[in-house]
Design a protein around this motif. Structure first.
Motif, short mmCIF file in Angstrom:
data_model
loop_
_atom_site.label_atom_id
_atom_site.label_comp_id
_atom_site.label_asym_id
_atom_site.label_seq_id
_atom_site.Cartn_x
_atom_site.Cartn_y
_atom_site.Cartn_z
N ILE A 50 20.73 -22.39 38.98
CA ILE A 50 21.64 -23.13 38.88
C ILE A 50 22.57 -23.20 39.89
N SER A 51 22.71 -24.12 40.91
CA SER A 51 23.67 -24.50 41.40
C SER A 51 24.94 -25.10 40.63
N SER A 52 26.10 -25.48 42.39
CA SER A 52 27.44 -24.71 41.94
C SER A 52 28.22 -25.43 41.19
N ILE A 53 27.27 -27.15 40.77
CA ILE A 53 28.48 -27.73 41.03
C ILE A 53 27.90 -28.01 38.74
N LYS A 54 26.98 -26.97 38.17
CA LYS A 54 27.04 -26.92 37.34
C LYS A 54 28.14 -25.14 36.65
N ASP A 55 27.75 -24.99 34.94
CA ASP A 55 28.58 -23.91 34.70
C ASP A 55 27.16 -23.15 34.05
N LYS A 56 26.47 -23.64 33.72
CA LYS A 56 25.41 -23.30 32.86
C LYS A 56 23.84 -24.02 33.03
N ASN A 57 22.79 -23.51 32.98
CA ASN A 57 21.57 -23.63 32.81
C ASN A 57 20.94 -23.03 32.10
N GLU A 58 19.78 -23.45 31.22
CA GLU A 58 19.53 -23.43 29.52
C GLU A 58 17.44 -23.69 29.90
N ASP A 59 16.89 -22.42 30.13
CA ASP A 59 15.13 -23.50 29.96
C ASP A 59 14.43 -22.24 29.03
N GLY A 60 14.44 -22.80 28.75
CA GLY A 60 13.68 -21.65 26.84
C GLY A 60 14.51 -20.65 26.86
N ARG A 61 14.08 -19.51 26.22
CA ARG A 61 15.10 -18.15 26.04
C ARG A 61 16.02 -17.52 26.90
N PHE A 62 15.49 -18.65 28.88
CA PHE A 62 16.24 -18.17 29.10
C PHE A 62 18.38 -19.07 30.14
#
Lengths: 114, 114
Positions: A50-62
């Motif tokens: 995740i980069s600091s410009i985002k607060d959430k990143n999703e990939d399948g179960r993670f």
């Protein structure tokens, strides 16, 4: 001086439940964060970033959540499976410059119990 | 695409000897970083090479050195081995500088110093 801290050396979770692994950092210049998973006798495997410009990143179960004001990130695994049992490392860098190496935490050993 | 390979996988040496470890990055990757992993210490950064130049160096004594060849393959050398050098040595490669790109790890070389 530990810039990336994983304060829980180990975590046990029932299969099917949520696993939450936490990571704190102290360097406000860090703007790129990664999670790696490591099985015994293997090298770490990249999981999610995740980069600091985002607060959430999703990939399948993670899913990785980033709280910049608290300098805290967490990895959520839902649902947890026995194959997720491994050591998880949090890592951070100042990606903007690209000139600083990744700094790793000491890892959290996750055990998913069937 | 083949992953990062490291040779040898296991090595036993005695105090005072020297050792050379080898790492072949993923094809096309120009950055190679080396880490030392000891129990409870996470991954400690040794150095990074990019286009045959050392870009970053961690806080390790001068007994630890490395180099990178024109084909991006890298070697690290440890001279005058000490018991405390027993560890898993991991190599990671990335397309660009390690702090700005995802690193992919090899399986590691387990060094035991007797």
């Amino acid at each position: 001086d530990q810039q990336v801290k994983q304060n829980s050396p180990s975590l046990s979770v029932q299969e099917g439940r949520i696993s939450i692994l936490n990571c704190d950092y102290t360097n406000s210049m860090f703007d790129y964060f990664l999670w790696y998973k490591k099985y015994p006798a293997e090298g770490p495997t990249f999981l999610i970033s995740i980069s600091s410009i985002k607060d959430k990143n999703e990939d399948g179960r993670f899913t990785v959540f980033l709280n910049k004001s608290a300098k805290h990130l967490s990895l959520h695994i839902v649902p947890s499976q026995p194959g997720d049992s491994a050591v998880y490392f949090c890592a951070a860098s100042g990606a903007g410059s690209g000139n600083t190496p990744l700094v790793f935490g000491k890892g959290t050993r996750l055990s998913v119990i069937a | 695409k083949a992953g990062v390979t490291q040779t040898p996988r296991y090595l036993i040496k005695t105090r005072g000897q020297q050792v050379t470890l080898s790492c072949s990055p993923i094809s096309g990757h120009r950055s190679v970083s080396w880490y030392q992993q000891t129990p409870g210490q996470g991954l400690q950064f040794l150095f990074e090479y990019f286009s045959e130049t050392q870009r970053n160096k961690g806080n390790f004594p001068g007994r630890f050195s490395g180099r990178q060849f024109s084909n991006s393959r890298s070697e690290m050398n440890v001279s005058t081995l000490e018991l405390g050098d027993s560890a898993l040595y991991l190599c990671a490669s990335s397309l660009s500088l390690a702090g700005a790109d995802t690193q992919y790890f090899g399986p590691g070389t387990r060094l035991t110093v007797l």
